[in-house]
Motif scaffolding. Structure first.
Motif, PDB file in Angstrom:
ATOM      1  N   GLN A  96       0.828  -1.205   0.000  1.00  0.00           N
ATOM      2  CA  GLN A  96       0.000   0.000   0.000  1.00  0.00           C
ATOM      3  C   GLN A  96       0.865   1.258   0.000  1.00  0.00           C
ATOM      4  O   GLN A  96       0.543   2.255  -0.653  1.00  0.00           O
ATOM      5  CB  GLN A  96      -0.928  -0.010   1.220  1.00  0.00           C
ATOM      6  N   PHE A  97       1.975   1.203   0.726  1.00  0.00           N
ATOM      7  CA  PHE A  97       2.898   2.330   0.774  1.00  0.00           C
ATOM      8  C   PHE A  97       3.516   2.581  -0.605  1.00  0.00           C
ATOM      9  O   PHE A  97       3.560   3.713  -1.088  1.00  0.00           O
ATOM     10  CB  PHE A  97       3.993   2.044   1.803  1.00  0.00           C
ATOM     11  N   VAL A  98       3.983   1.518  -1.260  1.00  0.00           N
ATOM     12  CA  VAL A  98       4.599   1.650  -2.585  1.00  0.00           C
ATOM     13  C   VAL A  98       3.571   2.124  -3.607  1.00  0.00           C
ATOM     14  O   VAL A  98       3.873   2.907  -4.511  1.00  0.00           O
ATOM     15  CB  VAL A  98       5.236   0.314  -3.007  1.00  0.00           C
ATOM     16  N   GLN A  99       2.334   1.694  -3.449  1.00  0.00           N
ATOM     17  CA  GLN A  99       1.280   2.073  -4.381  1.00  0.00           C
ATOM     18  C   GLN A  99       1.004   3.577  -4.385  1.00  0.00           C
ATOM     19  O   GLN A  99       0.477   4.115  -5.367  1.00  0.00           O
ATOM     20  CB  GLN A  99      -0.002   1.305  -4.028  1.00  0.00           C
ATOM     21  N   LEU A 100       1.410   4.271  -3.313  1.00  0.00           N
ATOM     22  CA  LEU A 100       1.255   5.726  -3.273  1.00  0.00           C
ATOM     23  C   LEU A 100       2.048   6.392  -4.399  1.00  0.00           C
ATOM     24  O   LEU A 100       1.730   7.511  -4.810  1.00  0.00           O
ATOM     25  CB  LEU A 100       1.714   6.273  -1.923  1.00  0.00           C
ATOM     26  N   GLY A 101       3.064   5.713  -4.892  1.00  0.00           N
ATOM     27  CA  GLY A 101       3.830   6.254  -5.995  1.00  0.00           C
ATOM     28  C   GLY A 101       3.052   6.354  -7.292  1.00  0.00           C
ATOM     29  O   GLY A 101       3.485   7.047  -8.235  1.00  0.00           O
ATOM     30  N   ARG A 102       1.904   5.729  -7.368  1.00  0.00           N
ATOM     31  CA  ARG A 102       1.083   5.790  -8.578  1.00  0.00           C
ATOM     32  C   ARG A 102       0.130   6.981  -8.585  1.00  0.00           C
ATOM     33  O   ARG A 102      -0.582   7.213  -9.573  1.00  0.00           O
ATOM     34  CB  ARG A 102       0.254   4.503  -8.729  1.00  0.00           C
ATOM     35  N   VAL A 103       0.126   7.778  -7.511  1.00  0.00           N
ATOM     36  CA  VAL A 103      -0.800   8.903  -7.426  1.00  0.00           C
ATOM     37  C   VAL A 103      -0.652   9.878  -8.602  1.00  0.00           C
ATOM     38  O   VAL A 103      -1.672  10.386  -9.108  1.00  0.00           O
ATOM     39  CB  VAL A 103      -0.638   9.620  -6.068  1.00  0.00           C
ATOM     40  N   PRO A 104       0.572  10.185  -9.092  1.00  0.00           N
ATOM     41  CA  PRO A 104       0.654  11.085 -10.253  1.00  0.00           C
ATOM     42  C   PRO A 104      -0.081  10.558 -11.491  1.00  0.00           C
ATOM     43  O   PRO A 104      -0.422  11.336 -12.391  1.00  0.00           O
ATOM     44  CB  PRO A 104       2.164  11.161 -10.526  1.00  0.00           C
ATOM     45  N   PHE A 105      -0.348   9.251 -11.533  1.00  0.00           N
ATOM     46  CA  PHE A 105      -1.046   8.660 -12.670  1.00  0.00           C
ATOM     47  C   PHE A 105      -2.527   8.422 -12.381  1.00  0.00           C
ATOM     48  O   PHE A 105      -3.367   8.544 -13.263  1.00  0.00           O
ATOM     49  CB  PHE A 105      -0.394   7.322 -13.046  1.00  0.00           C
ATOM     50  N   THR A 106      -2.842   8.089 -11.137  1.00  0.00           N
ATOM     51  CA  THR A 106      -4.212   7.697 -10.807  1.00  0.00           C
ATOM     52  C   THR A 106      -5.007   8.780 -10.098  1.00  0.00           C
ATOM     53  O   THR A 106      -6.234   8.734 -10.068  1.00  0.00           O
ATOM     54  CB  THR A 106      -4.208   6.454  -9.901  1.00  0.00           C
TER      55      THR A 106
END
Length: 291
Positions: free
Chosen positions: A95-105
């Protein structure tokens, strides 16, 4: 495609100002930012990340400034790994690593198959895939550093900025972090890394800049920038310098006297006293033998 700066000045707080010349950071290269504490290394990294208003027109990606690209587009190209950062303790590593997708999602959009693939790949690159469901607050220092790098990789950046990535790590974690970053550089990611360890910088970075007193005082190939004279001038210390012909190594020179244990010191003091007379050194006879 390169990360590039025009000359600019930036400030953090009222008492510090950093002057930056034109710099470029090339794909596949590890660029070291070196200098004493308070010299301006972190300010330069924050400027390159587009966090400071003064830098947004001066810093560009492939000729397009941060100001023109905007925050989200910039984050798809340039990722920043802070020295100290906290994460909600109820998040898993994934979940922490998935925060890196915020610029896309964005913050509210559900993840796609592409997002899941990118997160999977980032976890695998950083050796965290087998523990991805572990709570982020249960990680060691080295694991937490790799989780921060994995989150940055989930942004799919072409330039990765890291502020003291080996700080507070033990020797094995430093080795693992350096190996990971060298692997990332081999995939044509530009790495810009601030470091305190000059010996590590001498064997780890391709080019370097020395930052001191709010200025970039030297920049170029690491071997030509990190020299005993430059270290003496800007850190005020002497280093023992060795070279195997391809890489320089540095060890801090010191004039401290060797320490001795308290037992050794006591023995040395005892050895300097006058020996007692032979009669006093003789063993005491039992009382019965004297009667």
């Amino acid at each position: 495609m390169t990360l590039h700066t025009l000359p600019f000045s930036a400030s953090r707080g009222h008492d510090f100002k950093l002057s930056v010349p034109a710099l470029d950071f090339r794909p596949g290269e590890i660029f070291g930012l070196l200098g004493p504490n308070g010299a301006g290394k972190s300010t330069l990294l924050h400027s390159l990340a587009g966090h400071l208003p003064e830098s947004r027109r001066a810093v560009s990606w492939d000729g397009v400034s941060r100001a023109k690209l905007g925050q989200r587009e910039w984050a798809r190209r340039v990722a920043f790994v802070a020295q100290d950062s906290t994460a909600p303790s109820d998040l898993s590593i994934r979940q922490f690593v998935q925060l890196g997708r915020v610029p896309f999602t964005g913050w509210l959009r559900t993840t796609t198959r592409t997002d899941r693939y990118v997160v999977d790949h980032a976890l695998e690159q950083c050796g965290l895939d087998s523990i991805q469901h572990t709570s982020i607050d249960r990680l060691s220092g080295g694991q937490h550093q790799r989780a921060k790098i994995a989150r940055a990789l989930a942004q799919e950046p072409r330039a990765l900025l890291l502020d003291e990535p080996t700080n507070h790590l033990d020797l094995a974690a430093i080795r693992d972090t350096v190996e990971l970053l060298r692997t990332l550089a081999s995939t044509s990611v530009a790495l810009i890394v601030s470091l305190h360890d000059l010996d590590l910088a001498s064997v780890f970075t391709d080019r370097a800049a020395i930052v001191n007193c709010g200025s970039v005082v030297a920049a170029g190939p690491t071997a030509s920038v990190v020299t005993p004279a430059m270290i003496q001038n800007h850190w005020g210390v002497d280093m023992i310098h060795t070279s195997d012909g391809s890489r320089s190594r540095y060890l801090l020179r010191h004039d401290f006297p060797p320490r001795t244990s308290q037992a050794t010191e006591a023995a040395q003091l005892a050895g300097t006293r006058d020996d007692p007379p032979a009669a006093l050194r003789a063993p005491i006879e039992p009382l019965e033998a004297l009667t």
